[in-house]
Design an enzyme around this catalytic site. Structure first.
Site, short mmCIF file in Angstrom:
data_model
loop_
_atom_site.label_atom_id
_atom_site.label_comp_id
_atom_site.label_asym_id
_atom_site.label_seq_id
_atom_site.Cartn_x
_atom_site.Cartn_y
_atom_site.Cartn_z
N ASN A 135 0.96 -1.03 -0.10
CA ASN A 135 0.19 0.06 0.01
C ASN A 135 0.91 1.20 -0.14
O ASN A 135 1.46 1.66 1.00
CB ASN A 135 -0.89 -0.14 1.43
CG ASN A 135 -1.81 1.08 1.37
OD1 ASN A 135 -1.82 1.86 0.56
ND2 ASN A 135 -2.46 1.32 2.58
N LYS A 176 0.13 4.30 -0.40
CA LYS A 176 -0.59 5.41 0.13
C LYS A 176 -0.36 6.74 -0.76
O LYS A 176 -0.43 6.45 -1.82
CB LYS A 176 0.00 5.68 1.80
CG LYS A 176 -0.25 4.22 2.35
CD LYS A 176 -0.18 4.62 3.94
CE LYS A 176 -0.28 3.17 4.71
NZ LYS A 176 -0.16 3.36 5.88
N HIS A 210 -9.67 0.92 4.70
CA HIS A 210 -8.29 1.30 5.49
C HIS A 210 -8.58 2.00 6.41
O HIS A 210 -9.45 3.16 6.37
CB HIS A 210 -7.42 1.77 4.11
CG HIS A 210 -5.95 1.81 4.94
ND1 HIS A 210 -5.48 2.81 5.83
CD2 HIS A 210 -4.73 0.80 4.84
CE1 HIS A 210 -4.04 2.50 5.94
NE2 HIS A 210 -3.95 1.24 5.52
N GLU A 249 -6.94 4.66 7.48
CA GLU A 249 -7.03 5.94 7.26
C GLU A 249 -8.01 6.67 6.44
O GLU A 249 -8.21 7.89 6.25
CB GLU A 249 -5.67 6.16 6.18
CG GLU A 249 -4.23 6.15 7.10
CD GLU A 249 -3.20 5.51 6.66
OE1 GLU A 249 -2.99 5.55 5.47
OE2 GLU A 249 -2.25 5.02 7.42
N GLU A 284 -5.70 -4.85 10.84
CA GLU A 284 -4.69 -3.81 11.10
C GLU A 284 -4.83 -3.09 12.15
O GLU A 284 -5.56 -2.08 12.23
CB GLU A 284 -4.62 -3.07 9.69
CG GLU A 284 -4.12 -3.78 8.33
CD GLU A 284 -3.80 -2.61 7.40
OE1 GLU A 284 -2.55 -2.70 7.16
OE2 GLU A 284 -4.37 -1.74 7.19
N GLY A 328 1.90 2.33 10.81
CA GLY A 328 2.93 3.51 10.69
C GLY A 328 3.68 3.99 11.85
O GLY A 328 4.36 5.03 11.97
N SER A 367 3.14 -1.95 10.44
CA SER A 367 4.51 -1.86 10.71
C SER A 367 5.24 -3.37 10.41
O SER A 367 6.22 -3.49 10.98
CB SER A 367 4.88 -1.32 12.00
OG SER A 367 4.45 -0.04 12.34
P1 PGA Z 1 2.65 0.26 7.73
O1 PGA Z 1 1.23 0.43 7.04
O2 PGA Z 1 3.17 -1.10 7.15
O3 PGA Z 1 3.18 1.42 7.07
O4 PGA Z 1 2.21 0.28 9.12
C1 PGA Z 1 0.25 -0.64 6.84
C2 PGA Z 1 -1.02 0.06 6.26
O5 PGA Z 1 -1.45 0.96 6.49
O6 PGA Z 1 -1.63 -0.71 5.40
#
Ligand code: PGA
Length: 260
Positions: free
Chosen positions: A11, A13, A99, A101, A171, A177, A217
């Site tokens: 992803n 983003k 997701h 976000e 998640e 993140g 992460s």
């Molecule tokens: P990250 O994001 O690996 O940077 O924690 C995972 C995601 O948001 O799908």
């Protein structure tokens, strides 16, 4: 790992210029070689404006491309949205739905996400439904209840015959993140619980077939331990997917689980 084929998503983003996106896709394809895509499903989720550029780069390589979101409407006056048909037209095979976000960042409700998921699958896309609790919910001991509700409502009205087009990404919001990862055992416990809920909502064979991937992460240094869990069927990778070499190491970790 049981018979489910591992799945790893990247992803990206809201990162990359067009040139960077093309270079990243090229580096991933070239670095993968032949064996890895045979052992593991891989999907890149670039920003919308670069979808066609990335699907062109990917070409006939066995790597899928997906949208980071999909509209809950088929077409019409929905400024800024992207329909499932448009994603297919741009060469996508998958879409992320819910997701964190978008769910937490933009306030998308379970109802809207359920409509998005149905739009995706009725158009022929695969949907990855993302679920996960916030830190406050975790600290209040509500993680399981919150995730169970997100899964139940996200899949509301979806028949068992459509589950083959659906995967779930667990998640935990506090791990995305942040550099904090759920302990492998905690991820396993939640995945196992999600599978038990799917069994209640559907039936045991259907629940057994759904891929549940972990996100938050994941990096080359922790991928092995997480993917070694029996109910973890791969990962949704954010930050670490922006580095082709690291992303390939993570894919290798998932692919080796299917071989073991
Ligand atoms: P990250 O994001 O690996 O940077 O924690 C995972 C995601 O948001 O799908």
């Amino acid at each position: 790992m049981p018979s489910r084929r591992p799945l790893v998503g990247g992803n990206w983003k809201m990162n990359t210029t067009r040139t960077e996106a093309e270079m990243l896709a090229k580096a991933v394809i070239e670095g993968l070689g032949k064996e890895l895509p045979e052992a593991c499903d891989i999907c890149l989720f670039p920003p919308f404006p670069w979808l066609s550029a990335v699907t062109d780069r990917v070409g006939s390589a066995s790597v899928a491309v997906g949208g980071q979101d999909v509209s809950d409407h088929p077409d019409g006056a929905f400024t800024g949205q992207t329909s499932a048909a448009m994603l297919l037209d741009a060469g996508c095979r998958m879409a992320l739905v819910g997701h964190s976000e978008r769910r937490h960042g933009l306030g998308e409700s379970d109802l809207v996400l359920n409509d998005k998921l149905k739009q995706a699958i009725s158009s022929g896309l695969e949907a990855m439904l993302c679920v996960g609790e916030t830190l406050a919910e975790r600290e209040a001991g509500q993680s399981e209840e919150v995730v169970a509700k997100q899964v139940k409502q996200g899949l509301s009205g979806v028949p068992a015959t459509d589950l083959g087009q659906i995967s779930i990404a667990y998640e935990p919001v506090w791990a995305i993140g942040t550099g904090r990862t759920a302990a492998a055992e905690d991820a396993q416990a939640m995945h196992c619980r999600i599978r038990a809920d799917l069994e209640n909502q559907y039936d045991a064979p259907s629940a057994k077939g759904v891929r549940i991937v972990y996100g938050g992460s994941v990096k080359p240094s922790n991928a092995d331990a997480i993917f070694a869990q029996p109910d973890v069927d791969g990962g949704l990778i954010g930050g670490a997917s922006l580095d082709a070499e690291g992303f390939i190491e993570i894919i290798r970790a998932a692919a080796s689980m299917s071989a073991s």
